[in-house]
Scaffold this active site. Structure first.
Site, PDB file in Angstrom:
ATOM      1  N   ARG A  46       0.839  -1.193   0.000  1.00  0.00           N
ATOM      2  CA  ARG A  46       0.000   0.000   0.000  1.00  0.00           C
ATOM      3  C   ARG A  46       0.878   1.248   0.000  1.00  0.00           C
ATOM      4  O   ARG A  46       1.725   1.429   0.872  1.00  0.00           O
ATOM      5  CB  ARG A  46      -0.914   0.008   1.223  1.00  0.00           C
ATOM      6  N   GLU A  86      -0.464  -2.276   9.778  1.00  0.00           N
ATOM      7  CA  GLU A  86       0.136  -0.935   9.639  1.00  0.00           C
ATOM      8  C   GLU A  86      -0.894   0.176   9.782  1.00  0.00           C
ATOM      9  O   GLU A  86      -0.589   1.245  10.302  1.00  0.00           O
ATOM     10  CB  GLU A  86       0.877  -0.803   8.301  1.00  0.00           C
ATOM     11  N   ASN A 120      -2.969  -7.566   2.643  1.00  0.00           N
ATOM     12  CA  ASN A 120      -3.556  -6.413   1.951  1.00  0.00           C
ATOM     13  C   ASN A 120      -4.419  -6.850   0.775  1.00  0.00           C
ATOM     14  O   ASN A 120      -5.469  -6.267   0.514  1.00  0.00           O
ATOM     15  CB  ASN A 120      -2.448  -5.474   1.481  1.00  0.00           C
TER      16      ASN A 120
END
Length: 283
Positions: A46, A86, A120
């Site tokens: 990301r 994160e 993700n």
């Protein structure tokens, strides 16, 4: 305990791996680590973190606390690298927390990268470019074919192939997708042009004129048609021909100046120049 996301490595079920990654095992010790000692994952696919959504997450954490600790591994110089979580880490930073609840895992570089990428991908929040980068890294890390990667992720091989094609586009086009200035379908429409300069030029036109996907595809077809069928070069006028053409034009002007209405057209062909003159009959 099975390896998190073990199905990717050929074991277990997707639901079990997701649970194992997100929920601490009974034997896992949750530590309080200093926020300043935690660093982002180097393999994080990301690249765009929506600030509004991070603020919403921060508010939720402020109200309800952290339900799931982040997962880290020991890094160099007493630091800890994030494996998963994160966004939660960034939200805690926004709140000004000094410590974060974390589970420390003994992962190597390949495992760390794989978990970060797959986590993700499963959340379906990546942009098409970020998703393409994640596919590319997984293929590289595990020496997979596109088909093998697709099977392990439970998606179609064409999905993987179409995403990876985006990475062949100029950086300007990829950035426009990341910034949501154009859609993935817009970007894919540019691929047949192949020439980076033409792709960038059409990208600018898409943004400036707000072209939809269909209009973009039609524009690409016209550009390709022009490339495939170049117009024949016109023969240069000889001196005698220029004199003849100018003489005829002067003659037509004299006729018009004398009050005679006429309709004239000029056409240039590869082998000759043509005048068509129409003089209406008086009633």
């Amino acid at each position: 305990m099975k390896h998190p996301f073990s199905r990717f490595f050929g074991l277990g079920e997707k639901e079990e791996q997701q649970k194992e990654m997100e929920e601490p095992n009974k034997n896992d010790e949750i530590m309080k680590l200093s926020i300043s000692d935690i660093v982002p994952n180097r393999y994080q696919p990301r690249t765009v973190f929506n600030d509004d959504k991070l603020s919403e997450l921060a508010q939720t954490i402020h109200t309800h606390g952290i339900i799931q600790p982040i997962v880290v591994r020991e890094y160099e110089s007493g630091k800890f690298e994030i494996i998963a979580g994160e966004r939660r880490f960034r939200a805690m930073q926004k709140l000004g927390w000094e410590t974060a609840p974390a589970i420390i895992k003994d992962f190597n570089d390949t495992e760390t990268a794989s978990v970060a990428l797959i986590e993700n991908l499963q959340r379906e929040e990546l942009t098409p470019i970020e998703e393409a980068i994640a596919y590319g890294k997984l293929i590289e890390l595990h020496q997979l074919t596109q088909e093998a990667l697709a099977q392990r992720l439970g998606i179609g091989q064409s999905t993987v192939a179409n995403k990876l094609r985006l990475l062949k586009l100029p950086q300007e086009v990829q950035q426009a997708v990341l910034n949501k200035q154009i859609t993935e379908r817009h970007a894919r429409s540019l691929i047949p042009l192949k020439n980076p300069e033409k792709q960038i030029k059409l990208l600018e036109e898409i943004i400036e004129r707000n072209l939809n996907v269909k209009q973009t595809e039609e524009r690409v077809v016209r550009l390709l048609s022009t490339e495939q069928k170049p117009k024949p070069k016109r023969k240069a006028f000889s001196k005698d021909m220029r004199i003849a053409v100018n003489t005829i034009r002067q003659s037509l002007s004299m006729v018009t100046d004398n009050g005679i209405n006429l309709d004239s057209e000029e056409e240039e062909f590869e082998e000759y120049y043509q005048f068509t003159i129409k003089i209406p009959k008086k009633k």
